[in-house]
Design a protein around this motif. Sequence first.
Motif, mmCIF file in Angstrom:
data_model
loop_
_atom_site.group_PDB
_atom_site.id
_atom_site.type_symbol
_atom_site.label_atom_id
_atom_site.label_comp_id
_atom_site.label_asym_id
_atom_site.label_seq_id
_atom_site.Cartn_x
_atom_site.Cartn_y
_atom_site.Cartn_z
ATOM 1 N N SER A 1 -11.871 -10.103 8.989
ATOM 2 C CA SER A 1 -11.263 -9.520 7.795
ATOM 3 C C SER A 1 -10.316 -8.409 8.205
ATOM 4 O O SER A 1 -10.453 -7.821 9.280
ATOM 5 C CB SER A 1 -12.340 -8.991 6.839
ATOM 6 N N ALA A 2 -9.351 -8.142 7.320
ATOM 7 C CA ALA A 2 -8.374 -7.095 7.590
ATOM 8 C C ALA A 2 -7.826 -6.579 6.266
ATOM 9 O O ALA A 2 -7.972 -7.224 5.226
ATOM 10 C CB ALA A 2 -7.238 -7.627 8.462
ATOM 11 N N GLY A 3 -7.185 -5.427 6.340
ATOM 12 C CA GLY A 3 -6.562 -4.831 5.165
ATOM 13 C C GLY A 3 -5.084 -4.587 5.393
ATOM 14 O O GLY A 3 -4.623 -4.531 6.530
ATOM 15 N N LEU A 4 -4.362 -4.445 4.305
ATOM 16 C CA LEU A 4 -2.930 -4.182 4.401
ATOM 17 C C LEU A 4 -2.638 -2.758 4.836
ATOM 18 O O LEU A 4 -1.629 -2.504 5.497
ATOM 19 C CB LEU A 4 -2.248 -4.445 3.051
ATOM 20 N N ILE A 5 -3.496 -1.826 4.452
ATOM 21 C CA ILE A 5 -3.279 -0.428 4.804
ATOM 22 C C ILE A 5 -4.359 0.026 5.784
ATOM 23 O O ILE A 5 -5.453 -0.528 5.812
ATOM 24 C CB ILE A 5 -3.268 0.484 3.549
ATOM 25 N N GLY A 6 -4.042 1.009 6.567
ATOM 26 C CA GLY A 6 -4.976 1.487 7.581
ATOM 27 C C GLY A 6 -5.809 2.678 7.162
ATOM 28 O O GLY A 6 -6.411 3.324 8.012
ATOM 29 N N LYS A 7 -5.861 2.961 5.874
ATOM 30 C CA LYS A 7 -6.577 4.149 5.395
ATOM 31 C C LYS A 7 -8.038 4.185 5.860
ATOM 32 O O LYS A 7 -8.578 5.233 6.154
ATOM 33 C CB LYS A 7 -6.510 4.210 3.870
ATOM 34 N N TRP A 8 -8.684 3.023 5.912
ATOM 35 C CA TRP A 8 -10.100 2.975 6.306
ATOM 36 C C TRP A 8 -10.281 2.351 7.689
ATOM 37 O O TRP A 8 -11.345 1.835 8.019
ATOM 38 C CB TRP A 8 -10.916 2.222 5.258
ATOM 39 N N GLN A 9 -9.243 2.454 8.531
ATOM 40 C CA GLN A 9 -9.319 1.944 9.896
ATOM 41 C C GLN A 9 -10.535 2.524 10.601
ATOM 42 O O GLN A 9 -10.763 3.737 10.573
ATOM 43 C CB GLN A 9 -8.037 2.326 10.651
ATOM 44 N N ASP A 10 -11.337 1.648 11.186
ATOM 45 C CA ASP A 10 -12.531 2.014 11.952
ATOM 46 C C ASP A 10 -13.629 2.675 11.114
ATOM 47 O O ASP A 10 -14.585 3.213 11.672
ATOM 48 C CB ASP A 10 -12.175 2.926 13.136
ATOM 49 N N GLN A 11 -13.502 2.623 9.798
ATOM 50 C CA GLN A 11 -14.504 3.206 8.905
ATOM 51 C C GLN A 11 -15.450 2.120 8.395
ATOM 52 O O GLN A 11 -15.078 0.953 8.292
ATOM 53 C CB GLN A 11 -13.828 3.884 7.711
ATOM 54 N N PRO A 12 -16.675 2.479 8.024
ATOM 55 C CA PRO A 12 -17.592 1.498 7.445
ATOM 56 C C PRO A 12 -17.105 1.037 6.075
ATOM 57 O O PRO A 12 -16.236 1.664 5.463
ATOM 58 C CB PRO A 12 -18.915 2.252 7.333
ATOM 59 N N ALA A 13 -17.678 -0.043 5.611
ATOM 60 C CA ALA A 13 -17.363 -0.562 4.282
ATOM 61 C C ALA A 13 -17.801 0.430 3.211
ATOM 62 O O ALA A 13 -18.629 1.318 3.451
ATOM 63 C CB ALA A 13 -18.058 -1.906 4.068
#
Length: 143
Positions: free
Chosen positions: A34-46
């Motif tokens: 899975s991936a996201g368009l923005i990196g705001k929660w990069q390396d953060q838990p769900a």
Amino acid sequence: MRKILTVCLGNYCRSPFAQVALTRRGGAAVTVRSAGLIGKWQDQPANPSMINAARRLGLDLTHHRGQQITPEDLAWADDVLAMDAAVLDTVRAIDDGHNTHKLRLYLPGRDVPDPMSQDETAFNDCAVLIEAGTALHIGRRRP
């Protein structure tokens, strides 16, 4: 082995849950990222509310760490499943044209509503919707 990439805005709620739900349904026959368009929660838990919704459905989302989508992710996947039309449009815009045939909505003709900033019920409803949608991508549940 089939490779599936699920994508949402932040890789914080919907796409991580879809990753674990599709993995459970597909077992050894699939690899799901899975991936996201923005990196705001990069390396953060769900999102904690999505972790709780996953737990209610017998899934463990505690090991997830957010990732931002890369061109390599698109090239890796056999199928790229966007959680909503806006995400799909953005993925199409960042694609180099080689992956167009792989890109589609997770639910054909319908968005998976983003539960972000809503109550636990919205997260639970979202998780149930995504879980039900796994059958569209992986067939019947394994015994």
